[in-house]
Motif scaffolding. Structure first.
Motif, PDB file in Angstrom:
ATOM      1  N   GLN A  57      18.271  27.389 -94.933  1.00  0.00           N
ATOM      2  CA  GLN A  57      17.024  26.600 -94.949  1.00  0.00           C
ATOM      3  C   GLN A  57      17.312  25.109 -94.898  1.00  0.00           C
ATOM      4  OE1 GLN A  57      15.053  27.966 -98.529  1.00  0.00           O
ATOM      5  NE2 GLN A  57      14.120  29.721 -97.488  1.00  0.00           N
ATOM      6  N   ARG A 108      20.193  31.588 -85.328  1.00  0.00           N
ATOM      7  CA  ARG A 108      18.988  32.416 -85.545  1.00  0.00           C
ATOM      8  C   ARG A 108      18.697  32.556 -87.035  1.00  0.00           C
ATOM      9  NH1 ARG A 108      20.691  35.550 -81.163  1.00  0.00           N
ATOM     10  NH2 ARG A 108      21.499  37.265 -82.385  1.00  0.00           N
ATOM     11  N   VAL A 109      19.754  32.704 -87.817  1.00  0.00           N
ATOM     12  CA  VAL A 109      19.575  32.801 -89.271  1.00  0.00           C
ATOM     13  C   VAL A 109      18.901  31.528 -89.782  1.00  0.00           C
ATOM     14  CG1 VAL A 109      20.779  32.962 -91.501  1.00  0.00           C
ATOM     15  CG2 VAL A 109      21.570  34.332 -89.547  1.00  0.00           C
ATOM     16  N   ARG A 145      17.022  29.467 -88.122  1.00  0.00           N
ATOM     17  CA  ARG A 145      15.625  29.438 -87.664  1.00  0.00           C
ATOM     18  C   ARG A 145      14.733  30.291 -88.555  1.00  0.00           C
ATOM     19  NH1 ARG A 145      17.214  29.681 -82.363  1.00  0.00           N
ATOM     20  NH2 ARG A 145      16.759  31.897 -82.224  1.00  0.00           N
ATOM     21  N   GLU A 146      15.188  31.511 -88.834  1.00  0.00           N
ATOM     22  CA  GLU A 146      14.403  32.437 -89.675  1.00  0.00           C
ATOM     23  C   GLU A 146      14.253  31.872 -91.089  1.00  0.00           C
ATOM     24  OE1 GLU A 146      12.715  35.215 -88.837  1.00  0.00           O
ATOM     25  OE2 GLU A 146      13.282  34.606 -86.796  1.00  0.00           O
ATOM     26  N   ALA A 147      15.336  31.332 -91.607  1.00  0.00           N
ATOM     27  CA  ALA A 147      15.322  30.808 -92.975  1.00  0.00           C
ATOM     28  C   ALA A 147      14.320  29.667 -93.102  1.00  0.00           C
ATOM     29  CB  ALA A 147      16.723  30.338 -93.368  1.00  0.00           C
ATOM     30  N   LYS A 148      14.263  28.839 -92.068  1.00  0.00           N
ATOM     31  CA  LYS A 148      13.347  27.693 -92.121  1.00  0.00           C
ATOM     32  C   LYS A 148      11.891  28.133 -92.045  1.00  0.00           C
ATOM     33  CE  LYS A 148      16.297  23.922 -90.914  1.00  0.00           C
ATOM     34  NZ  LYS A 148      16.733  22.919 -89.950  1.00  0.00           N
ATOM     35  N   LYS A 149      11.666  29.185 -91.264  1.00  0.00           N
ATOM     36  CA  LYS A 149      10.298  29.733 -91.189  1.00  0.00           C
ATOM     37  C   LYS A 149       9.848  30.174 -92.575  1.00  0.00           C
ATOM     38  CE  LYS A 149      10.418  31.992 -86.788  1.00  0.00           C
ATOM     39  NZ  LYS A 149      10.513  33.354 -86.230  1.00  0.00           N
ATOM     40  N   ILE A 150      10.729  30.882 -93.278  1.00  0.00           N
ATOM     41  CA  ILE A 150      10.408  31.376 -94.621  1.00  0.00           C
ATOM     42  C   ILE A 150      10.146  30.194 -95.551  1.00  0.00           C
ATOM     43  CG2 ILE A 150      11.338  32.625 -96.636  1.00  0.00           C
ATOM     44  CD1 ILE A 150      10.834  34.549 -94.403  1.00  0.00           C
TER      45      ILE A 150
END
Lengths: 387, 65, 274
Positions: free
Chosen positions: A49, C261-262, C264-269
């Motif tokens: 994140q 990709r990880v 990208r997904e993490a930021k969406k969450i």
């Protein structure tokens, strides 16, 4: 402008991850092990994140190697483990010391030796954290006692690692790692963060080990305009292997001196009711919690008891412990092992102060009552001193 | 003509260049130092330079020279 | 930059014994650096411990000299923290395939974009010629004086089975082919592995009737077969041969690319959580 802050109710292990991220860490490599696994899990969620990276390695040997490599590439890096994994990391801990690569190693201590009681607390790695890797060296070991410490002290851990180009051991224990408490996750001011010094010389003049007296050389990351040679073998200023006795002597002393001679900057303790004291409880980590409670209970009984909490364990806070030995009639050392820290306290006791331990190795936390009993016992045994 | 130069300070006299030369252009001095004696036979294949464990050989020249 | 400029000439002559193949492989590597326009600054050579682990002493790119068997783990961190770097990991058969065997198969499986070059001289050279994880059965070493009773790893087969997208075995005798493999491996995106069958005249050669420096290299030459012709051999025949050629050459998305990709997904969450 006011900084943001988040108040949360989380485990120590999770707060450590937030502390690491706040300190600027963006790389974690590790191998799951109880009771530290939540550090891995939280890192795997949080690091991407923040554009960081989590990688799960095949064992703890590879984990510490990977964080040393990542740090050499310029990313602040950390790993987390417990006793068995910490033992596996010892050889490469020496590489981080020898190559002077900053990194943070979290050890959430559990009962041992060997597999021991995986889910139960202990403080049996006090000496391993200092002397586990082979050869002479200095090392910085910090120990949290609260979930808030897990956040705040983690920032110090990274700052020391960067400032002194050294691995820092974050010696937690199962009590602190798994307990859930209120914690303030604050936005950290830029000025609070230390980043390793960077060279400003011409590339051809750069020497990654050209350290000043008690200071460290700037460390450029791989991939910058500088060419960097890092080595776990005894090397010269440029990083080439060098077996000359005077060179070995100089560097090995440097690894110790850069830590020991900066004692005042590195050593942190907390003092509770030490102004007016008969008995001082010297404690660290999870056992501090029991010591503080015992102190409060003893004070209610009118006993002059204080606590000296060692936040920095290594370099050992000798000056502060000596003060406690001088100013107290007795010093009691509660620790969840058979007496590791008490050896250091006794070593410093040139003052005939009574020094006794409260020890548990049965996987249960030391209770305040046990410490109170020890206080009473010491008072009775030493009635001559206590009058 | 091709010429293989041998750096005497780097060469450890292992004999790999001369043993595996496809056209046997080398002779060896008493201490084992290879000498590019049969220069006219040399095809400039460069294998001796590539195989030399001590990075002691260099190939210069060519057919035109 | 020219190949010769990647070498630390002030440290020459090379520390290795007369006839040792390490220098030949190192020379091939720096020739490939030149061909690929690598720079000293964008390249990191990572080594472990052993004779070949001294390789970084003579290469003037960035270097990291770590511990016995762990070079790939250091290299993994170096590369993942800065995917722009060319990371080249040098290991011997003791280093990379014996004490470090677990790291080798996991690096292959994980598919981190590093190139490993294992010089396999069939024994531990630096400590005096003891048997390693690749020493062939029945051979003599300083710790198998009565004949080695274990079987050596087919390293390239092992790494290919672990999923590496590029695996090739060459030999110091077949130096042109070996250099081609190294070049292809460096160009491959993902984990690439080159095994260089090499000679240790001082120990393995001497104890197995090949004491002349060129003797063991000649034995390698005599016992090498290509991957295609090896298909006709029985298992026991194969074990006594050096099978040279490519064991894998395929496209496979590397770890760093997948990790984007990880992120990208993490930021969406993270955004969703706010």
């Amino acid at each position: 402008m006011t900084k943001k802050q988040d108040i949360r109710f989380i485990q120590g292990n999770v707060a450590m991850v937030e502390g690491a991220i706040a300190a600027g860490a963006r790389f974690y490599a590790g191998y799951p092990i109880t009771p530290s696994s939540e550090v891995a899990e939280a890192s795997s969620i949080r690091l991407p994140q923040e554009d960081g990276l989590y990688v799960q390695m095949e064992d703890e040997i590879a984990s510490i190697a990977a964080i040393i490599g990542a740090s050499a590439s310029g990313k602040k890096s950390y790993t987390a483990t417990s006793g068995p994994g910490f033992s596996l990391m010892q050889e490469n801990l020496g590489v981080a010391i020898m190559a002077e690569v900053p990194c943070v190693i979290i050890n959430v201590q559990r009962s041992g030796p060997s597999t021991g009681l995986a889910t139960k607390p202990a403080q049996g790695d006090f000496l391993q954290s200092r002397w586990g890797t082979h050869g002479d060296h200095g090392i910085i070991v910090l120990s949290p006692s609260t979930v808030q410490d897990c956040f705040d002290l983690m920032i110090d851990a990274f700052n020391y690692a960067e400032k002194y180009r050294t691995p820092v051991i974050f010696l937690a224990d199962e009590i602190v790692g798994h307990i859930r408490e209120k914690v303030v996750i604050r936005e950290v001011d830029e000025n609070e963060i230390i980043n390793r010094a960077q060279p400003d010389c011409e590339p051809e003049e750069y020497k990654p080990f050209n350290h000043t007296e008690n200071g460290v050389a700037p460390l450029a990351p791989f991939g910058d305009k500088y060419v960097v040679r890092l080595s776990g073998s005894t090397h010269d200023e440029r990083g080439f292997p060098c077996s000359r006795p005077d060179n070995a002597d100089k560097f090995i002393r440097h690894y110790t001196d850069k830590i020991e001679k900066n004692y005042k900057d590195i050593v942190k303790v907390r003092k509770y009711n030490l102004e007016d004291v008969d008995i001082t409880l010297v404690a660290f980590g999870g056992s501090t919690r029991s010591a503080l409670e015992a102190m409060n209970m003893a004070r209610k009984e009118g006993k002059k008891v204080g606590v000296l909490q060692l936040v920095t364990l290594w370099p050992f806070p000798e000056d502060e412990v000596i003060d406690a030995l001088i100013n107290s009639k007795a010093v009691i050392v509660p620790e969840m092992n058979l007496g590791q820290m008490i050896r250091e306290v006794k070593r410093l006791n040139d003052f005939n102060t009574v020094v006794q331990g409260v020890n548990r190795i049965d996987s249960m936390a030391i209770t305040p009552k046990e410490i109170l009993d020890k206080i009473a016992e010491v008072e009775n045994e030493s009635s001559r001193i206590f009058g | 003509m091709w010429k293989v130069e041998v750096n005497e300070k780097l060469c450890k006299r292992c004999g790999i260049c001369s043993t595996f030369c496809p056209v046997k252009v080398f002779t060896c001095e008493i201490d084992g130092l290879p000498v590019h004696t049969y220069q006219e036979k040399c095809t400039g294949c460069n294998l001796c330079v590539l195989r030399c464990p001590d990075i002691a050989l260099t190939l210069t020249g060519g057919k035109e020279q | 930059m020219k190949a010769q400029e990647f070498l630390v000439k002030e440290k020459f002559p090379l520390f290795w014994c007369a006839g040792c193949g390490n220098g030949s492989v190192m020379h091939a590597i720096v020739r490939c650096f030149e061909k690929l326009n690598y720079t000293r600054e964008n390249t990191v050579v990572v080594t472990g411990i052993g004779c070949w682990g001294k390789g970084d002493d003579y290469i003037n790119t960035n270097t990291f000299h770590g511990t016995h068997g762990r070079a790939l783990a250091f290299g993994t961190g170096i590369k993942l923290a800065n995917p722009e770097l060319n990371v080249v990991v040098l290991m011997g058969d003791g280093d990379g395939a014996t004490i470090g065997g677990n790291h080798l198969i996991h690096a292959a499986r994980r598919n981190v974009d590093v190139t490993s070059i294992v010089v396999n001289n069939l024994n531990y050279g630096m400590t005096g010629g003891q048997y390693s994880g690749t020493t062939p059965c029945n051979k003599t070493t300083s710790t198998s004086r009565y004949g080695h009773i274990e079987h050596g790893f087919d390293l390239s087969g092992l790494v290919a089975a672990a999923g590496a997208p590029y695996v090739a075995r060459g030999s110091v005798y077949g130096i042109v082919q070996l250099e081609k493999f190294i070049l292809e491996a460096l160009k491959k995106k993902g984990f690439s592995f080159v095994e260089a069958i090499s000679q240790c005249p001082t120990h393995f050669g001497r104890l197995n009737g090949m004491k002349e420096p060129a003797g063991m290299l000649n034995w390698i030459k005599e016992n090498s077969v290509s991957v295609s012709s090896a298909n006709q051999l029985s298992d026991s025949e194969r074990e006594n041969k050096f099978i040279l050629g490519k064991f894998a050459d395929k496209e496979k998305e590397d770890y760093s690319t997948k990790y984007l990709r990880v992120i990208r997904e993490a930021k969406k969450i993270k955004e969703g959580g706010k």
